[in-house]
Design an enzyme around this catalytic site. Structure first.
Site, PDB file in Angstrom:
ATOM      1  N   CYS A  89      -3.416   9.393 -64.437  1.00 43.74           N
ATOM      2  CA  CYS A  89      -2.456  10.002 -63.519  1.00 43.74           C
ATOM      3  C   CYS A  89      -3.103  11.139 -62.732  1.00 43.74           C
ATOM      4  O   CYS A  89      -3.723  12.012 -63.320  1.00 43.74           O
ATOM      5  CB  CYS A  89      -1.260  10.523 -64.321  1.00 43.74           C
ATOM      6  SG  CYS A  89      -0.162  11.560 -63.351  1.00 43.74           S
ATOM      7  N   TYR A 139      32.076  -6.455 -29.508  1.00 41.53           N
ATOM      8  CA  TYR A 139      31.615  -6.552 -28.122  1.00 41.53           C
ATOM      9  C   TYR A 139      31.978  -7.842 -27.409  1.00 41.53           C
ATOM     10  O   TYR A 139      31.613  -8.052 -26.269  1.00 41.53           O
ATOM     11  CB  TYR A 139      30.098  -6.344 -28.043  1.00 41.53           C
ATOM     12  CG  TYR A 139      29.301  -7.158 -29.039  1.00 41.53           C
ATOM     13  CD1 TYR A 139      29.224  -8.532 -28.933  1.00 41.53           C
ATOM     14  CD2 TYR A 139      28.630  -6.528 -30.086  1.00 41.53           C
ATOM     15  CE1 TYR A 139      28.507  -9.275 -29.846  1.00 41.53           C
ATOM     16  CE2 TYR A 139      27.909  -7.266 -31.012  1.00 41.53           C
ATOM     17  CZ  TYR A 139      27.849  -8.642 -30.888  1.00 41.53           C
ATOM     18  OH  TYR A 139      27.138  -9.378 -31.794  1.00 41.53           O
ATOM     19  N   LYS A 180      14.613  -6.406 -25.211  1.00 38.05           N
ATOM     20  CA  LYS A 180      14.248  -5.801 -26.492  1.00 38.05           C
ATOM     21  C   LYS A 180      13.257  -4.680 -26.280  1.00 38.05           C
ATOM     22  O   LYS A 180      12.305  -4.832 -25.509  1.00 38.05           O
ATOM     23  CB  LYS A 180      13.609  -6.862 -27.393  1.00 38.05           C
ATOM     24  CG  LYS A 180      14.620  -7.843 -27.908  1.00 38.05           C
ATOM     25  CD  LYS A 180      14.581  -7.888 -29.424  1.00 38.05           C
ATOM     26  CE  LYS A 180      15.499  -8.975 -29.894  1.00 38.05           C
ATOM     27  NZ  LYS A 180      15.130  -9.546 -31.159  1.00 38.05           N
ATOM     28  N   ASP A 197      21.661  -3.115 -33.906  1.00 39.00           N
ATOM     29  CA  ASP A 197      20.797  -3.817 -34.845  1.00 39.00           C
ATOM     30  C   ASP A 197      21.468  -3.936 -36.213  1.00 39.00           C
ATOM     31  O   ASP A 197      21.223  -3.162 -37.127  1.00 39.00           O
ATOM     32  CB  ASP A 197      19.467  -3.062 -34.972  1.00 39.00           C
ATOM     33  CG  ASP A 197      18.381  -3.934 -35.538  1.00 39.00           C
ATOM     34  OD1 ASP A 197      18.611  -5.151 -35.682  1.00 39.00           O
ATOM     35  OD2 ASP A 197      17.307  -3.399 -35.839  1.00 39.00           O
ATOM     36  N   ASP A 226      44.769  11.920 -48.108  1.00 32.53           N
ATOM     37  CA  ASP A 226      44.708  11.462 -49.507  1.00 32.53           C
ATOM     38  C   ASP A 226      46.088  11.409 -50.150  1.00 32.53           C
ATOM     39  O   ASP A 226      46.376  10.530 -50.958  1.00 32.53           O
ATOM     40  CB  ASP A 226      43.809  12.388 -50.332  1.00 32.53           C
ATOM     41  CG  ASP A 226      42.354  12.265 -49.909  1.00 32.53           C
ATOM     42  OD1 ASP A 226      42.020  11.258 -49.253  1.00 32.53           O
ATOM     43  OD2 ASP A 226      41.562  13.176 -50.222  1.00 32.53           O
TER      44      ASP A 226
END
Ligand code: AMP
Ligand code: ZN
Length: 674
Positions: free
Chosen positions: A408, A226, A314, A121, A38
């Site tokens: 509720c 990749y 997959k 993914d 930092d």
């Protein structure tokens, strides 16, 4: 320092910071402390601010993100960005291998080498470097035309801004969000009442399309690279070498890649990652095998859609079929009622699932989901499983519709929507125990009483210990009670109490907002703060008086009156008043109308309900319309903006995000008052 020295120091710092960045994020092996890092960064920021003539697009300071983008430029890819062919079983892989051998004429088993890689993914990204400097990052789009997301990609710490060698190069990879970051982001969104991302891929895609680069920076996207374009230009002969070369240049490549020589190895590779996929930090949805030898790749070439030299295997979809036994209703911290399906237990993605979310009652209605139905449940990332659909063919007539709750389930209070467009049904009782924590968090939030030290964790503890029964109790806290709570020393307790004391000075409109009157958001609170001078005056207002105010309708007026007629409210405001809160405010609130005569259009999801932002704009003198026209002055852009944005852009209308809007308001306010 003379400019020459400054320039040298800046260059040194940039190199050093990027090196430590690489150690920390890409190699996960830092060699300096965060504090030292930092300090270096701060020195660089200061120098760059002082000497703007040395600014650089590839400086590590760019990673913080400080730009608000108008949108994303389209980029035509110089070559088609292919996707991959898929296989779903070992048999299909056997077929694939046969086909490849035939096409390439390689029959000897050991002569055909593959590289096994994980199929990340996320979203695919193309990166272009000139003389080692990042000049473009583009999404895949439809393969021919993508979007320029360079500014956002610069915030991704594992994507080098400058490579280890000053080469011209193009690579491809995946931008993704880790499971941990996905969880963190969704839990923040849940607290803020924003829609949750369904899975890490959607979260990564949504983030990359954010217009506020500093928000992108905060969300910590990550990357794996990749693929090397035109490997022959770099003397690279195999995919394996390409991975190594890219790693040497400073990219983050995936360590699980492996040379595969025969079927057993292939099978082993698939099985291993199918089994441990959830133990990885990042989401994968399969594995990819690629022919290793680039000359064989060239020989095989491409089909219209994908390379012949690679195939994705997959993992089976993470869906399962089961039956809904019952549906109960959960009350969230903001009072939202969520239907939850109780299921016949079923195995899904390695765990046994007994419950799944039905999101909301509109979702149930649209999909006609009933108790007793056979349903498909799906697990996306790590959030709880959700019911995707019911299978109507399986019905035998005994299925029962899921009823809208009339009250509720926690407090029996009235329920309803806060406004017509809201999908959520909420408990409208401000004193519902299920909402207490959320209410106090709201009370302490920045746009209310602004008590920073009263964070979520502390609120939970205080409520659990019975120390807070309503927000009025905040002002009854003392050092003894606070420091009795575990891990809280006298000093930090005093610190919080000082902040609480300070909060008593909050402007009246923020006090009104803090009260959490149902249907009264920040905008309405401002309106009320202009007209009334104290909580007691507001509490005595009648319906007529309220409805005479521009921007307050019958429902809101009723809600205010109902709120103040509750005995609990009386008790709470007595506490507040006894501590001098909301007593009389003398400071005139914004009487001017800084946005007079300006026309706004809003698109996309904002951090607050759209109505609230609209009210506020109106209150400041603006008008807000639903359609863009040449008369529109500004378009306010939230997440996932709609077609209004493209129309506005075509008309050359200025776009602002929420921060931009705040800046505009404060600029114009200053002008008006000076
Ligand atoms: P799909 O979108 O399911 O057709 O899969 C193709 C996509 O997988 C590509 O466009 C890439 O974005 C992505 N992908 C993820 N990991 C890899 C990898 N290791 N090699 C190639 N593509 C990958
Ligand atoms: Zn309730």
């Amino acid at each position: 320092m003379v400019p020459e020295d400054v320039k040298k120091r800046i260059e040194e710092l940039r190199k050093e910071i990027e090196y430590h960045n690489y150690r920390y994020y890409t190699l996960n092996d830092p060699v300096i402390t965060d504090y030292e890092y930092d300090t270096l960064l701060k020195e660089l920021i200061d120098l760059e601010n002082k000497y703007p003539q040395f600014a650089s697009k590839t400086s590590p300071t760019q990673r913080v993100g400080s730009k608000i983008l108008d949108g994303f430029q389209s980029v035509r890819h110089p070559y088609f960005m292919y996707s991959l062919d898929n296989a779903y079983s070992m048999d299909e892989i056997v077929e694939y291998d046969k086909r490849i051998r035939k096409l390439s004429g390689i029959s000897e088993i050991s002569n055909l080498e593959y590289v096994g890689e994980l199929k990340i993914d996320g979203l695919s990204i193309r990166l272009k470097y000139e003389r080692g400097e990042l000049v473009l990052a583009a999404t895949r789009g439809d393969g021919r035309v993508g979007e320029d997301v360079t500014e956002n990609v610069k915030t991704i710490r594992t994507i080098p801004l400058i490579l280890q060698k000053a080469v011209d190069i193009e690579v491809r990879g995946e931008v993704y969000m880790s499971h941990a970051e996905f969880k963190r982001l969704n839990s923040i969104r849940q607290r803020q009442g924003l829609p949750l991302f369904a899975n890490p891929r959607n979260a990564a895609a949504g983030t990359l399309r954010q217009l506020d680069t500093s928000e992108v920076s905060k969300r910590h996207l990550d990357s794996f690279i990749y693929s090397l374009e035109f490997p022959e230009r770099h003397g690279v002969k195999t995919q394996w070498e390409a991975l190594r070369y890219m790693h040497e240049l400073g990219f983050k490549t995936n360590k699980e890649s492996k040379i595969i020589r025969n079927f057993e190895e292939m099978k082993k590779y698939f099985d291993r990652y199918e089994k441990i996929r959830y133990d990885l930090d990042y989401p994968i949805d399969g594995v990819v095998i690629k022919v290793n030898d680039i000359s064989v790749q060239s020989l095989l070439g491409f089909t219209a859609k994908s390379p012949r030299w690679a195939i994705a295997y997959k993992f089976p979809a993470e869906q399962a079929r089961t039956r809904i036994i019952d549906v109960t209703v959960q009350v969230g911290r903001t009072g939202v009622l969520t239907p939850v399906a109780h299921l016949e237990p079923v195995k899904l993605a390695g765990t046994t699932v007994k419950r799944a979310s039905l999101h909301n009652f509109d979702y149930v209605k649209e999909r006609d989901i009933r108790i007793g139905d056979i349903v498909l449940v799906e697990k996306a990332g790590e959030i709880i499983p959700q019911v995707v659909k019911s299978i109507k063919e399986e019905r035998d007539g005994d299925e029962k519709p899921i009823k809208l709750p009339k009250s509720c389930p926690v407090c029996n209070g009235p329920v309803g929507k806060l406004d017509e467009k809201d999908v959520a049904i909420r408990c409208l009782n401000p004193y519902c125990p299920a909402k207490l924590e959320g209410w106090i968090e709201h009370f302490a939030s920045r746009k209310a009483m602004d008590i920073r030290g009263l964070g979520n964790k502390l609120v939970t503890k205080l409520v659990k210990n019975g120390l807070l029964k309503d927000p009025g109790d905040v002002y009854e806290l003392n050092v003894e009670t606070l420091s009795k709570l575990e891990k809280m020393g006298k000093k930090s307790a005093q610190n919080i109490l000082d902040q609480i004391e300070q909060s008593k000075k909050a402007p009246f409109n923020r006090v009104i907002n803090a009260l959490g009157i149902p249907m009264v958001g920040e905008g309405t609170a401002r309106l009320l703060g202009e007209k009334f001078h104290s909580i007691s005056e507001l509490s005595r207002a009648n319906e007529k008086e309220l409805m005479q105010m521009a921007g307050i309708g019958e429902k809101v007026a009723r809600s205010i009156i109902d709120f103040f007629s509750m005995p609990q409210t009386k008790r709470m405001i007595d506490k507040l008043i006894s501590h001098g809160i909301g007593v009389i405010h003398e400071l005139p609130l914004q009487k001017t109308r800084p946005l007079n005569n300006l026309k706004f259009v809003i698109t996309g999801t904002l951090s607050k309900p759209r109505e609230e932002i609209k009210n506020r704009l109106i209150e400041l003198g603006a008008s807000v319309t639903n359609t863009v026209s040449s008369k529109t002055n500004y378009i306010i852009v939230g997440e996932n903006p709609g077609s209004k944005l493209s129309k506005a852009k075509a008309l050359g209308i200025k776009s602002l995000d929420e921060d931009g809007l705040e800046k505009l308001i404060s600029q114009l306010s200053k002008k008006k008052s000076s």
